[in-house]
Design a protein around this motif. Structure first.
Motif, mmCIF file in Angstrom:
data_model
loop_
_atom_site.group_PDB
_atom_site.id
_atom_site.type_symbol
_atom_site.label_atom_id
_atom_site.label_comp_id
_atom_site.label_asym_id
_atom_site.label_seq_id
_atom_site.Cartn_x
_atom_site.Cartn_y
_atom_site.Cartn_z
ATOM 1 N N GLN A 212 0.829 -1.214 0.000
ATOM 2 C CA GLN A 212 0.000 0.000 0.000
ATOM 3 C C GLN A 212 0.855 1.252 0.000
ATOM 4 O O GLN A 212 0.749 2.103 0.897
ATOM 5 C CB GLN A 212 -0.958 -0.002 1.194
ATOM 6 N N ILE B 293 -2.853 6.488 1.654
ATOM 7 C CA ILE B 293 -3.994 6.560 2.566
ATOM 8 C C ILE B 293 -5.198 6.116 1.749
ATOM 9 O O ILE B 293 -5.555 6.761 0.758
ATOM 10 C CB ILE B 293 -4.210 7.988 3.097
ATOM 11 N N ASP C 60 -2.643 2.697 14.424
ATOM 12 C CA ASP C 60 -2.924 2.731 12.996
ATOM 13 C C ASP C 60 -3.967 3.759 12.601
ATOM 14 O O ASP C 60 -4.086 4.108 11.438
ATOM 15 C CB ASP C 60 -3.268 1.342 12.455
ATOM 16 N N TYR C 61 -4.716 4.261 13.557
ATOM 17 C CA TYR C 61 -5.725 5.256 13.185
ATOM 18 C C TYR C 61 -5.206 6.683 13.349
ATOM 19 O O TYR C 61 -5.966 7.635 13.165
ATOM 20 C CB TYR C 61 -7.020 5.070 13.981
ATOM 21 N N HIS D 198 -3.111 9.630 11.976
ATOM 22 C CA HIS D 198 -2.387 10.316 10.917
ATOM 23 C C HIS D 198 -2.290 11.778 11.345
ATOM 24 O O HIS D 198 -2.902 12.189 12.324
ATOM 25 C CB HIS D 198 -3.163 10.237 9.596
ATOM 26 N N SER E 296 -11.517 1.379 4.325
ATOM 27 C CA SER E 296 -10.720 2.606 4.313
ATOM 28 C C SER E 296 -9.726 2.613 5.460
ATOM 29 O O SER E 296 -9.742 1.750 6.330
ATOM 30 C CB SER E 296 -11.648 3.812 4.468
ATOM 31 N N ASP E 297 -8.884 3.621 5.467
ATOM 32 C CA ASP E 297 -7.959 3.836 6.579
ATOM 33 C C ASP E 297 -8.565 4.727 7.657
ATOM 34 O O ASP E 297 -7.873 5.114 8.603
ATOM 35 C CB ASP E 297 -6.652 4.456 6.059
ATOM 36 N N PRO F 14 -9.251 0.832 11.062
ATOM 37 C CA PRO F 14 -8.870 1.008 9.654
ATOM 38 C C PRO F 14 -8.659 -0.336 8.954
ATOM 39 O O PRO F 14 -8.088 -1.265 9.540
ATOM 40 C CB PRO F 14 -7.543 1.773 9.748
ATOM 41 N N GLN F 15 -9.116 -0.447 7.741
ATOM 42 C CA GLN F 15 -8.941 -1.630 6.906
ATOM 43 C C GLN F 15 -9.173 -2.907 7.695
ATOM 44 O O GLN F 15 -8.303 -3.783 7.779
ATOM 45 C CB GLN F 15 -7.541 -1.653 6.273
#
Lengths: 379, 379, 379, 379
Positions: free
Chosen positions: A345, D42, D246-247, D249, D323-324, D344-345
């Motif tokens: 990704q 993303i 991971d969530y 950003h 989605s992310d 996410p994902q």
């Protein structure tokens, strides 16, 4: 004054959002520190209209020499984004029999309800475990195994395998080459040839855990057998794979199916539409690996160009990997960067003259000594 | 010319270092992608001359309602840096009995060789599993459990516990409060009082997994019982705790021992020298929590000072956490920053006037309603 | 009834703990998602009574060809656990001069207040940047650089270096070998010999970022020069090193000092008490590397023994790495496992006969073609 | 015999794959320990035919009070998967002016070539920095700023903003509420009303870094202004956001565009097709947030059903987040689990009667006091 009221109102309204630790009846809940219970999507785009199922058809439980109860295999698979699995306990090897009654139907029966609820396709399977050579064979889509229980080491290898074949099983040869010191253990012996000619051998486990059995890939290509990759996990998946690196998943077979149904899985296995995936690497028939690559990797139109010192026009291209797979490419002809690494990704920007350089995707194997070669179209 | 030879020599010399994937006899080894097999040190300095052992005395296996073979519990414990564990399968509850012969001696016997080799102290234990109330009790340092097998739900709760007490077991009450809807389930009932008075109750499980049973902490403090923290793990540890955050470990009991021996563990449990550790939090008797804090946190001499706008001398101090524990502090008196967070193995710099501000260590509990209060000496 | 009151009381009492997101005056604070502001301890035990300082004496800022303001270098160093740094902007190369007034005193002046507050020893330095060969030289512990500003490429290389030497600087040759295509760029040229004989060369940068200049190590050993490892960072440290793996830190020089003072750092550099540390690898004089290994690695007394099939007694030993360094060892003589990997802050258990096997620590270099060899005492 | 030759051949063939550390001309390359140079995708699916661009239009560099050279902002943005950015240095505040010549055109000019090569849309911008109130305003799509340099604090706030408006800039009010102690700082003052009425105010920065300015969201909704989210980063992004989760950003504005062009970005901003994204949270107009949710979240057809104790049919559904983004949902009507967390994902399996329960997506805000409410169709 008005503001204060407003603030209090909000504080109350969002109370349910804001509590990290909740206290109920004198018990403080610290479960924000629990591992999230979720299924991670493994993202691979459809390939030529086929869905790409993530499958592992070689696993053990306490019913032979594994370390976990059958439901754990479903749970691991669900969390890790797998679609279809088989538990394949050894028929002939049951070292825990002093405590656990041997019964090769039980792992399937026990795991089935969890699999149904979690939406995992559970294929019934077993491992026919003979001396090496010839070694071990996995049989999938089998029926009742009560009859199998009469199997013992006195029985001939052929009879053992044929009990599965009689149930129209999908049979693959496990990890040829795993005991390299034994003569004949990594050879296409007459016994194997006999199974093959009698349509009792459908595939070979080219990757077993972290072992890539390279000659087996060539046999699959040359004899049109299904390429399989599996974990052969006995212990916990989480102790076996270093998933701190984003390109590391458990070893698996990518199966290109028409639908996410057991029948479609069987059809795809029979049609040899598989690619083995082990950490960075993909192993399979060239057409399957190529289709997979093409489905995942995209060159976006150039967004910028410059004239370099020699007066040539250099364009900038974004190469995008839309999957969780990993591709490492080395240029073998044409112009462009010598090496391109497409992490899961993610994207790279390359500067090159427009053209069609040739790259060897060095993290793929379409034979033991051959990588996939791709033309990278830079318009 | 000479350089070329030199280079080639080096290339050869370091060949063994440089091979990420090795090919032997046609098998490529991809095990650089395996999870490293290692024991992670949990670093906690000695406390007043005592070593701090990391212990979990409440775990299940397939021999009751757990999901793993007993050796997995040793393996998990070894990897995660634990020193002493007990497998405590339910005596009265064996839902896998159709496949597995119930026998409460077996988990210990099966796990023992692994524990010996890995250097893990394996304490023999069991869970006496009665209706709630009174609930469940863990017995550690027990003897043969053959006799226990006659226990059934018709037997009185008292007789059940007393079988363990007769073997001089260390007995603690598990997760009081886990079923809050049931009358009496979170009360100091006469039954409990009876055990306590007869020295058949040594401790209480103040933290069970992610549940902090706050009233139980007060009972431990008020009645001088041992504070226990444990996982009560049935499934895999790796699926239960979110160790992507560095302050998250499995829940455990920190035991302050003279030596790393079973006898020292027992002595320390009897002497109430324990602190429960659950993610960010520490729960225990004030003196134990305070000693632990003092052993881990260090204020280094000021390395710099400035005069602030008001003409006062402000010094800069480094506060260092020499442990893998986590401390979050809020100032309640004196001068200094309002909040200091000491992440595992890390430091903070604070600017303050010299003095001795008072901080409440809000991630500790020395009672259900009381944090450890410390004076931070800023010379 | 009483319980309800109790619960409410607690809910109120712990309100400050439980709010992940706080709303103040209509602003919700989401800073639980901020990266923790902390200094990570790099744990390395004292070595023969010396403290082990973590140092990086080669870094750039916008004042030459770097990308950050000088204070960022302090901030990165503080977070990553470094003790002493030098900003060494190029004197002769200032590509941002259209926007930024060149001045080699400024990076130090600007970074100094942050360094003082954060407790980082900031050594004043500069990079004397000549054509290759001879290349670049770092000068540390320098004085005012106003005079340096007259330096230009017309000046002789010798004069340029000697301006630093006149200030009694500690001078090391940077990354010999970085431009392998240029004749003489990786040779002990007469110019270098001249500096060396005149005591104007104190050390060599054996590791620069991810480049290990192997011949430079031999020169350091043979001529008794200080082994240096540094980042030469221009961009952000966080974009340069893959610290998702626990053994990866920025490249640095471990300096064995008497005290954490600038004077002690200088004394240790002059006394050649350094080891370069780059990801898995340690490079240095044999005695320094050996002392470091011995300070970090510990064999605990055997906790268990067994008799193997051949009737020999096999003991189990725990080998513990008490540091954040990484050691990979391969056996070259005696009995024991062929390979032992000691990850940071972790342990291994090995099974071996008692004895004293010899291991080559293959992640160390005490010459370009020689690893540290250690006797592992297994009592 | 033949096998040996085969093996040697392979060993040679794969040499380029297998070298973790390469030695060239006496330099060992350790760059396997470098952080991969890649752009992370993303992943957010298209929304109603619009592409979802990831944008951050508020950033600083050394040209005002930031800490990095302008190219770093492009590099960070490229790595983190952003599509469009603006550097918005303060016009009136240039604390580094002793070293750096103030010039508000320069950040754009310097960053432009990198942005073009990396395929990042660089929007020219500036921050008009007035006393609070009224505070700060960002102007995007501006022209030459030479004229702006005459701006000083003596000039009226209105004149300052109008210089940008005269260039047809897109203007948004930054972080209202950031200085809560100042009267009028978080109020819809006549000055703001005047800008608004004169079409000189296009949006408001509802999220600034980790601060969610809740009243600003209501103003955007009520007055049809564009909802903006941005970092306002001065230091390094990597030091500001805890992307170990991971969530997490960097804070950004999701812009729903027709094409990935500057013109489309402007069109979408003018058309108010934006959602602010900050860690777990999404803030925006209800229709935009709803479209985004619907594009990302998918309920797969039920794969299994059971009859529960009460005789009702319970179906199992997989809810998949493609989605992310992160969605946390709490049920407000109908049947189904009380809480669903879509990381996410990833996917969740839920058991419910078929129906259409209503969920409040508590990690979204469509007003300061209102979450998005969705009907979850369970067929």
């Amino acid at each position: 004054m008005k503001k204060t009221i407003f603030t209090l109102f909000l504080a109350s309204f969002f109370a349910f959002v804001s509590q990290a630790q909740q206290i109920n009846n004198g018990v403080m809940n610290l479960n924000e520190f629990s591992r999230p219970n979720k299924r991670s999507n493994i993202v691979i785009p459809d390939v030529n209209g086929f869905k790409v199922l993530k499958c592992d058809f070689h696993m053990h439980t306490v019913f032979s020499d594994g370390d976990v109860w059958p439901t754990v295999r479903v749970q691991e698979a669900w969390r890790e984004g797998l679609d279809a699995i088989a538990i394949t306990d050894h028929m002939e090897y049951t070292p825990k029999k002093d405590d656990i009654t041997p019964n090769n139907n039980r792992p399937y029966e026990i795991a089935k309800p969890s699999a149904q609820r979690q939406g995992i396709t559970l294929v019934k399977g077993t491992e026919v475990t003979r001396q090496t050579p010839p070694g071990h064979f996995n049989a999938l889509f089998i029926g009742d195994t009560d009859d199998y229980l009469t199997v013992n080491t006195n029985e001939t290898d052929r009879e053992a395998v044929m009990k599965a074949e009689a149930q129209n099983a999908f049979i693959f040869w496990n990890h040829p080459g795993w005991q390299p010191g034994i003569a004949g253990s990594y050879e296409w012996l007459p016994f194997i040839e006999d199974l093959y000619k009698n349509k009792a051998l459908d595939g070979i486990e080219v990757v077993n855990g972290t072992g890539f059995h390279m000659k087996a890939l060539d046999w699959c290509i040359d004899k049109n057998l299904t390429v399989m990759g599996s974990t052969d996990v006995h212990n916990l998946i989480s102790l076996s794979y270093d998933n701190s690196r984003d390109y590391v998943h458990r070893t698996m077979t990518l199966v290109l199916v028409r639908d996410n149904t057991p029948e479609s899985v069987r059809e795809a296995l029979d049609a040899r539409r598989t690619v083995a995936w082990a950490s960075k690497y993909l192993m399979g028939k060239e057409e399957n690996v190529r289709s997979l690559f093409n489905a995942c990797v995209e060159v976006l139109p150039s967004h910028h160009s410059e004239t370099n010192r020699e007066g040539k026009t250099i364009k900038y291209y974004q190469i995008r990997n839309n999957s969780d797979l990993y591709f490492e490419m080395e240029r073998t002809a044409g112009n462009g960067p010598g090496r391109i690494v497409l992490y899961p990704q993610s994207s790279q920007v390359i500067a090159a003259e427009s053209g069609q350089p040739v790259y060897s995707v060095v993290t793929t194997y379409v034979r033991s000594d051959k990588h996939l070669s791709v033309n990278l179209l830079l318009p």
